[in-house]
Design a protein around this motif. Structure first.
Motif, mmCIF file in Angstrom:
data_model
loop_
_atom_site.group_PDB
_atom_site.id
_atom_site.type_symbol
_atom_site.label_atom_id
_atom_site.label_comp_id
_atom_site.label_asym_id
_atom_site.label_seq_id
_atom_site.Cartn_x
_atom_site.Cartn_y
_atom_site.Cartn_z
ATOM 1 N N LEU A 113 0.853 -1.197 0.000
ATOM 2 C CA LEU A 113 0.000 0.000 0.000
ATOM 3 C C LEU A 113 0.885 1.241 0.000
ATOM 4 C CD1 LEU A 113 -2.869 0.987 -0.071
ATOM 5 C CD2 LEU A 113 -3.004 0.759 2.401
ATOM 6 N N GLN A 114 1.759 1.316 -1.001
ATOM 7 C CA GLN A 114 2.645 2.456 -1.173
ATOM 8 C C GLN A 114 1.821 3.661 -1.635
ATOM 9 O OE1 GLN A 114 6.343 2.340 -0.829
ATOM 10 N NE2 GLN A 114 5.709 0.523 0.316
ATOM 11 N N PRO A 115 2.126 4.861 -1.180
ATOM 12 C CA PRO A 115 1.297 6.019 -1.539
ATOM 13 C C PRO A 115 1.231 6.292 -3.036
ATOM 14 C CG PRO A 115 3.289 6.696 -0.349
ATOM 15 C CD PRO A 115 3.197 5.212 -0.239
ATOM 16 N N TRP A 116 2.347 6.080 -3.748
ATOM 17 C CA TRP A 116 2.316 6.329 -5.195
ATOM 18 C C TRP A 116 1.388 5.340 -5.895
ATOM 19 C CZ3 TRP A 116 3.702 2.279 -8.275
ATOM 20 C CH2 TRP A 116 4.537 1.296 -7.732
ATOM 21 N N MET A 221 8.422 23.800 -4.768
ATOM 22 C CA MET A 221 8.504 22.939 -3.593
ATOM 23 C C MET A 221 9.021 21.551 -3.956
ATOM 24 S SD MET A 221 5.520 21.439 -1.121
ATOM 25 C CE MET A 221 5.249 20.111 -2.309
ATOM 26 N N HIS A 222 8.535 21.001 -5.073
ATOM 27 C CA HIS A 222 8.992 19.667 -5.469
ATOM 28 C C HIS A 222 10.461 19.688 -5.895
ATOM 29 C CE1 HIS A 222 5.244 17.502 -5.033
ATOM 30 N NE2 HIS A 222 4.617 18.470 -5.666
ATOM 31 N N GLY A 239 12.716 6.026 -5.783
ATOM 32 C CA GLY A 239 11.285 6.091 -6.008
ATOM 33 C C GLY A 239 10.678 7.417 -5.595
ATOM 34 N N VAL A 240 11.155 7.996 -4.479
ATOM 35 C CA VAL A 240 10.642 9.280 -4.019
ATOM 36 C C VAL A 240 10.983 10.375 -5.019
ATOM 37 C CG1 VAL A 240 10.718 10.990 -2.170
ATOM 38 C CG2 VAL A 240 10.793 8.566 -1.616
ATOM 39 N N LEU A 241 12.185 10.321 -5.570
ATOM 40 C CA LEU A 241 12.590 11.317 -6.566
ATOM 41 C C LEU A 241 11.721 11.218 -7.816
ATOM 42 C CD1 LEU A 241 16.480 10.938 -6.277
ATOM 43 C CD2 LEU A 241 15.024 12.636 -5.173
ATOM 44 N N ILE A 242 11.478 9.979 -8.267
ATOM 45 C CA ILE A 242 10.651 9.774 -9.461
ATOM 46 C C ILE A 242 9.240 10.298 -9.218
ATOM 47 C CG2 ILE A 242 9.616 8.008 -10.940
ATOM 48 C CD1 ILE A 242 12.155 6.317 -10.438
ATOM 49 N N TRP A 243 8.700 10.035 -8.030
ATOM 50 C CA TRP A 243 7.341 10.480 -7.707
ATOM 51 C C TRP A 243 7.256 12.002 -7.678
ATOM 52 C CZ3 TRP A 243 4.269 10.131 -2.540
ATOM 53 C CH2 TRP A 243 2.901 10.122 -2.801
ATOM 54 N N VAL A 245 9.154 14.052 -9.498
ATOM 55 C CA VAL A 245 9.185 14.478 -10.898
ATOM 56 C C VAL A 245 7.798 14.331 -11.514
ATOM 57 C CG1 VAL A 245 10.134 13.978 -13.187
ATOM 58 C CG2 VAL A 245 11.632 13.950 -11.184
ATOM 59 N N TYR A 246 7.139 13.215 -11.187
ATOM 60 C CA TYR A 246 5.771 13.025 -11.682
ATOM 61 C C TYR A 246 4.861 14.146 -11.210
ATOM 62 C CZ TYR A 246 0.926 11.604 -11.406
ATOM 63 O OH TYR A 246 -0.438 11.614 -11.473
ATOM 64 N N PHE A 247 4.965 14.527 -9.951
ATOM 65 C CA PHE A 247 4.087 15.567 -9.420
ATOM 66 C C PHE A 247 4.270 16.889 -10.162
ATOM 67 C CE2 PHE A 247 2.369 13.338 -5.787
ATOM 68 C CZ PHE A 247 1.245 14.077 -5.475
#
Length: 445
Positions: A113-116, A221-222, A239-243, A245-247
């Motif tokens: 149940l990862q947030p992304w 902010m991102h 994964g946090v960095l990729i997420w 970039v997606y945002f």
């Protein structure tokens, strides 16, 4: 017929959601497949009796659904085909299948149940099932709620005193500024600015007049967060960095003025479109809207303990309850060499070594540890059973110890700590939770 900016906006959103979901799914593939690298804790106890090979089914469905949606979004765009050639029925099927496969995967292991993944499952359902005007509106509300609840989860002393300071230190370290001689109070004031900024972004994006300013604040902010947690800062997992970039891309597509300035509709055309839209509303669409509104409102239950931390968008917050696993120093050396880097040395005059299960999770699965104490207790039990298997029969001294830390007080950050020694004291704790806290059988090799 929907207006061109709206169709383009919807198509771009489908592209980036499916692309980034596929990238993150591939990066964390070990988490979604049958594995014995890290303990698994099902959502319900009876799931442990079902073969773990079912994981391959959910993983395959998720992957194929994303690939199909990506192809259906990219190919017509490159060939300049009309919106009607995208096979909307098949897209709806793919969106629903991805959600169902994701739910099945989480039932077999709460760690998933990862947030992304949760955000992408909801987002794809919105984009594939609902009509464009309603889909964009609900998608915007979902994104705004993430900023709002993320800010709300950081409004406590524990964030300011711990993770907030770490983020501040990582940010200044990334730009070559040392904080070694800065006072804790200074770092705390900087940490306080993080939730304030997220609140301003959430409220700014909600109102049309402030939307463009809030958009660029969100992008900034991102970018700042990427600096703070990237290789030059805290060097967190990719994964946090990729997420993040997606945002940035998602926010630009959702809120940029390019997609706000749509041509006005003639009254007659508007009425026809409204009638078509009303007649097209199906039971599936109503069900999706109810589900999304539940996801928008359920995080309000997080302080009561009836809704989990990550689905409540508690990102980089630290006030939740948690479990600390300690292993006897002698038992530590009986564990495989691969696990030794995740076990600290004992404190002076102590024989207990802390096991850093969060580092273990990142190293072997490429995913951060699920923050619920329920899940962490299951991991501790799996390790404890494996450790005590090697215990001599005449040895009565416990080889594991568990510290159960309550949720932090919002104003002081203090926690109540309960201590449990040995499996006989730790196992009964599983009865304190509504959902399962017992792990699947796990062998440390």
């Amino acid at each position: 017929m929907f207006h061109e900016p709206l169709k383009l906006q919807l198509r771009f959103l489908k592209m980036i959601v499916t692309l980034f979901a596929l990238v993150l799914l591939i990066q964390t593939w070990r988490l979604w497949t049958p594995q014995t690298l890290f303990p698994q804790v099902p959502l319900f106890a009876w799931v442990s009796e079902i073969p773990a090979t079912v994981d391959w089914l959910s993983f395959t469905i998720m992957g194929l659904s994303l690939i199909c949606l990506l192809v259906l979004s990219v190919v017509p765009f490159l060939m300049k085909r009309s919106e009607g050639d995208d096979d909307p029925q098949f897209q709806r099927l793919c969106g629903c299948l991805f959600l169902l496969a994701f739910v099945l995967a989480v039932v077999f292991d709460q760690h998933r149940l990862q947030p992304w993944a949760y955000q992408f499952a909801l987002g794809l359902l919105i984009l594939t099932v609902l009509k464009p005007p309603r889909a964009i509106a609900l998608f915007r509300l979902l994104v705004i709620s993430i900023y709002f609840y993320s800010a709300l989860s950081k409004c406590d002393a524990s964030f300011v005193q711990t993770l907030g300071r770490q983020l501040a230190e990582g940010l200044f370290s990334a730009v070559g500024i040392s904080t070694a001689y800065w006072s804790k109070q200074t770092l705390s004031w900087i940490a306080t600015s993080f939730p304030v900024g997220e609140f301003l972004i959430a409220f700014g994006l909600f109102f049309r007049r402030t939307r463009q300013v809030a958009l660029w604040v969100a992008v900034g902010m991102h970018l700042t967060l990427i600096l703070a947690i990237g290789p030059l800062g805290l060097n967190h997992y990719q994964g946090v960095l990729i997420w993040n970039v997606y945002f940035i891309l998602q926010d630009l597509i959702l809120f940029h003025a390019r997609f706000q300035n749509q041509k006005p509709v003639e009254p007659a055309e508007s009425q026809v479109e409204e009638r078509v839209s009303q007649s097209a509303v199906t039971g599936l669409a109503r069900g999706v809207q109810i589900l999304i509104w539940f996801a928008l409102l359920a995080p309000l239950l997080e302080p009561t303990g009836y809704f989990d931390h990550w689905p409540s968008w508690g990102l980089y917050a630290s006030h939740h309850d948690r479990v600390v696993l300690l292993i006897d120093e002698e038992a530590k050396w009986e564990l495989p060499p691969d696990l030794q880097p995740f076990i600290d040395s004992p404190q002076p005059l102590s024989r207990w070594c802390r096991m850093r299960v969060e580092r273990w999770s990142l190293a072997d699965l490429g995913a951060p540890l699920y923050p619920q104490a329920r899940f962490q207790l299951g991991v501790a039990l799996a390790v404890g059973k494996a450790v005590e298997q090697n215990q001599a029969q005449n040895e009565s001294q416990p080889r594991i110890r568990l510290l159960y830390e309550s949720a932090a007080d919002r104003w002081s950050g203090k926690r109540k700590i309960r201590e449990y020694n040995g499996l006989s004291q730790i196992e009964p704790l599983t009865g304190e939770f509504l959902l399962n806290a017992a792990p699947r059988p796990f062998q440390i090799e």
